[in-house]
Design a protein around this motif. Sequence first.
Motif, PDB file in Angstrom:
ATOM      1  N   VAL A 399      15.169  17.107  14.953  1.00 34.76           N
ATOM      2  CA  VAL A 399      14.791  16.805  13.579  1.00 34.76           C
ATOM      3  C   VAL A 399      13.553  15.912  13.570  1.00 34.76           C
ATOM      4  O   VAL A 399      12.598  16.159  12.841  1.00 34.76           O
ATOM      5  CB  VAL A 399      15.961  16.150  12.825  1.00 34.76           C
ATOM      6  N   THR A 400      13.586  14.867  14.362  1.00 32.08           N
ATOM      7  CA  THR A 400      12.361  14.116  14.658  1.00 32.08           C
ATOM      8  C   THR A 400      11.847  14.662  15.978  1.00 32.08           C
ATOM      9  O   THR A 400      12.547  14.601  16.991  1.00 32.08           O
ATOM     10  CB  THR A 400      12.634  12.604  14.783  1.00 32.08           C
ATOM     11  N   LEU A 424       9.791  27.055  10.848  1.00 31.88           N
ATOM     12  CA  LEU A 424      10.288  26.004   9.964  1.00 31.88           C
ATOM     13  C   LEU A 424       9.172  25.378   9.130  1.00 31.88           C
ATOM     14  O   LEU A 424       9.374  25.024   7.960  1.00 31.88           O
ATOM     15  CB  LEU A 424      11.012  24.930  10.783  1.00 31.88           C
ATOM     16  N   ASP A 425       7.982  25.249   9.702  1.00 27.38           N
ATOM     17  CA  ASP A 425       6.873  24.630   8.979  1.00 27.38           C
ATOM     18  C   ASP A 425       6.325  25.523   7.877  1.00 27.38           C
ATOM     19  O   ASP A 425       5.539  25.073   7.043  1.00 27.38           O
ATOM     20  CB  ASP A 425       5.730  24.285   9.953  1.00 27.38           C
ATOM     21  N   TRP A 429      11.826  25.057   3.958  1.00 25.46           N
ATOM     22  CA  TRP A 429      13.051  24.266   4.128  1.00 25.46           C
ATOM     23  C   TRP A 429      12.723  22.965   4.876  1.00 25.46           C
ATOM     24  O   TRP A 429      11.922  22.961   5.807  1.00 25.46           O
ATOM     25  CB  TRP A 429      14.095  25.053   4.915  1.00 25.46           C
ATOM     26  N   ARG A 430      13.402  21.895   4.487  1.00 26.39           N
ATOM     27  CA  ARG A 430      13.245  20.612   5.179  1.00 26.39           C
ATOM     28  C   ARG A 430      14.616  20.128   5.640  1.00 26.39           C
ATOM     29  O   ARG A 430      15.637  20.392   4.980  1.00 26.39           O
ATOM     30  CB  ARG A 430      12.583  19.588   4.257  1.00 26.39           C
ATOM     31  N   ILE A 431      14.627  19.417   6.755  1.00 27.04           N
ATOM     32  CA  ILE A 431      15.879  18.954   7.353  1.00 27.04           C
ATOM     33  C   ILE A 431      15.760  17.465   7.656  1.00 27.04           C
ATOM     34  O   ILE A 431      14.707  16.989   8.104  1.00 27.04           O
ATOM     35  CB  ILE A 431      16.184  19.733   8.657  1.00 27.04           C
ATOM     36  N   ARG A 432      16.839  16.754   7.408  1.00 27.09           N
ATOM     37  CA  ARG A 432      16.897  15.336   7.783  1.00 27.09           C
ATOM     38  C   ARG A 432      18.328  15.029   8.233  1.00 27.09           C
ATOM     39  O   ARG A 432      19.251  15.809   8.010  1.00 27.09           O
ATOM     40  CB  ARG A 432      16.500  14.434   6.624  1.00 27.09           C
ATOM     41  N   VAL A 440      19.847  19.416   4.187  1.00 32.55           N
ATOM     42  CA  VAL A 440      18.691  20.281   3.980  1.00 32.55           C
ATOM     43  C   VAL A 440      18.197  20.130   2.554  1.00 32.55           C
ATOM     44  O   VAL A 440      18.957  19.832   1.633  1.00 32.55           O
ATOM     45  CB  VAL A 440      19.022  21.765   4.258  1.00 32.55           C
ATOM     46  N   TRP A 452      18.670  16.805  -1.621  1.00 38.58           N
ATOM     47  CA  TRP A 452      19.201  16.888  -0.263  1.00 38.58           C
ATOM     48  C   TRP A 452      20.697  17.199  -0.325  1.00 38.58           C
ATOM     49  O   TRP A 452      21.436  16.569  -1.072  1.00 38.58           O
ATOM     50  CB  TRP A 452      18.974  15.575   0.480  1.00 38.58           C
TER      51      TRP A 452
END
Length: 471
Positions: A399-400, A424-425, A429-432, A440, A452
Amino acid sequence: MDALLEHLEEVIGQTRATVAETLGAGQAIAASDDQILRTMTLAAELQRLTEAVLVETVGEVSRRSVQRDRELRLTTRRGCHDVGELVQRLTRLAPATAARMLRGARPTMVAISFAGEPMAPHLPAIRDALIDGELGVDGLLAIAGPLTAMKPRVGRDDLLAADAVLAAEARGEGPSGEPPACAESLRVQALVWSAYLDQDGAEPLEDRAIRLRGITLGATRDGLVPIRGMLLPEVAAQLRRISDAVNSPRVDGDRGVSFRPSTASDESGPVDPRTWTQKQHDALATALSVAASSELLPTIGGAAPTLIVSVRDGDLVSQTGWAHIDGCDEPVSRAVAQHAGCAGVIQRVLLGDDGRIKKIGTEERVFNRHQRRAIALRDGGCLIPGCGVPAGWCEVHHVTEHAAGGPTHTDNGVLLCWAHHRLLDHIGWRIRMDQGVPEVLAPPWIDPRPRWRPVTKSRTRMLDTFARRRT
């Protein structure tokens, strides 16, 4: 032939005027269902008749272009290298379509004896159905392929019997009693006839298939490598099975996930913007990735087959520059190196300005098998909602990012399929991570009010969630 020419010119003129008047004015919008379907049926019949003329004339062009003296060939006299080029120029067809016309002409052409007398074509009943407009090029090739392949091993009478029955099926007058058969139905019936009449044909066909199998990878161009070749049927079938498994939007009855406001008519999951060919590519990439990491393939130089991607450390951190793949002539984007490093093994090699190797780091597998099992238990599969790729086929994503100092820890790793990991870029979609739990954020076109959300495909975690809701 003059009568046919005059008639074609007259029909084309009338048809052009009618089409311009009707379609140009948008009358199809106001037409009834019956009118639309009847128009389609008549247009298809006209197309089949036109294809009959094209097949016949393409065959004659081919016949007049086989003289020993090259200067006497029709293609040469018209300034063309071959029949395909001449046909393309006259008809404005694509090369593949022109080739199909030529393949269709061969079994239906009227043969010429040594004495110059006309002889029956290879498939006379099929030729008659073609001329009558009951059969188009698609249906012709569907029948001609299997019947022509067994010609050297089957008696003429048996071949003519199959020819007559299949032509009758095309007209809707066959023994099955079905309406006029479409091209796919004719192909299936032709294969059945081939298997019935050519009992010993499978082995020669298998020998030929073994000889012709192969895949060729071309040179990299514009960031893509062309692939062409022929697969054995069982290999193609296995690839289709893998593709179906990877690209299935639902697994074990899961209806997928939708973040749109629920309505009675909107129950689908997030839309996958990829084309089918792109999905096929990504399924093959997934299969190759799984196979390479299975440790079951032969080793190369004492190590498992490994994709080697090199990139300058500074470029990887700054998100700039290019990367290089071993075996690929052109440079690739930095994202390729980032993806490979996230899912595979990283070994840092320090080079001096003069090219001397100063330091070689040890190989570091990003996530070990124990961590992967734990992450798989938590996530259950690809984390992106609506994706049906199971955990065993997924990669573990930092994720990082690892290059940015992200730890190789279960609190920083989530499961993603190859396609979602690699793209993914680009997919929105974004993930944390929130205290070790992945969340997501959907793109705006999926979730009108993005927020989120914790997501999992794990059946165990789903049961826990349901239990908490009931209490």
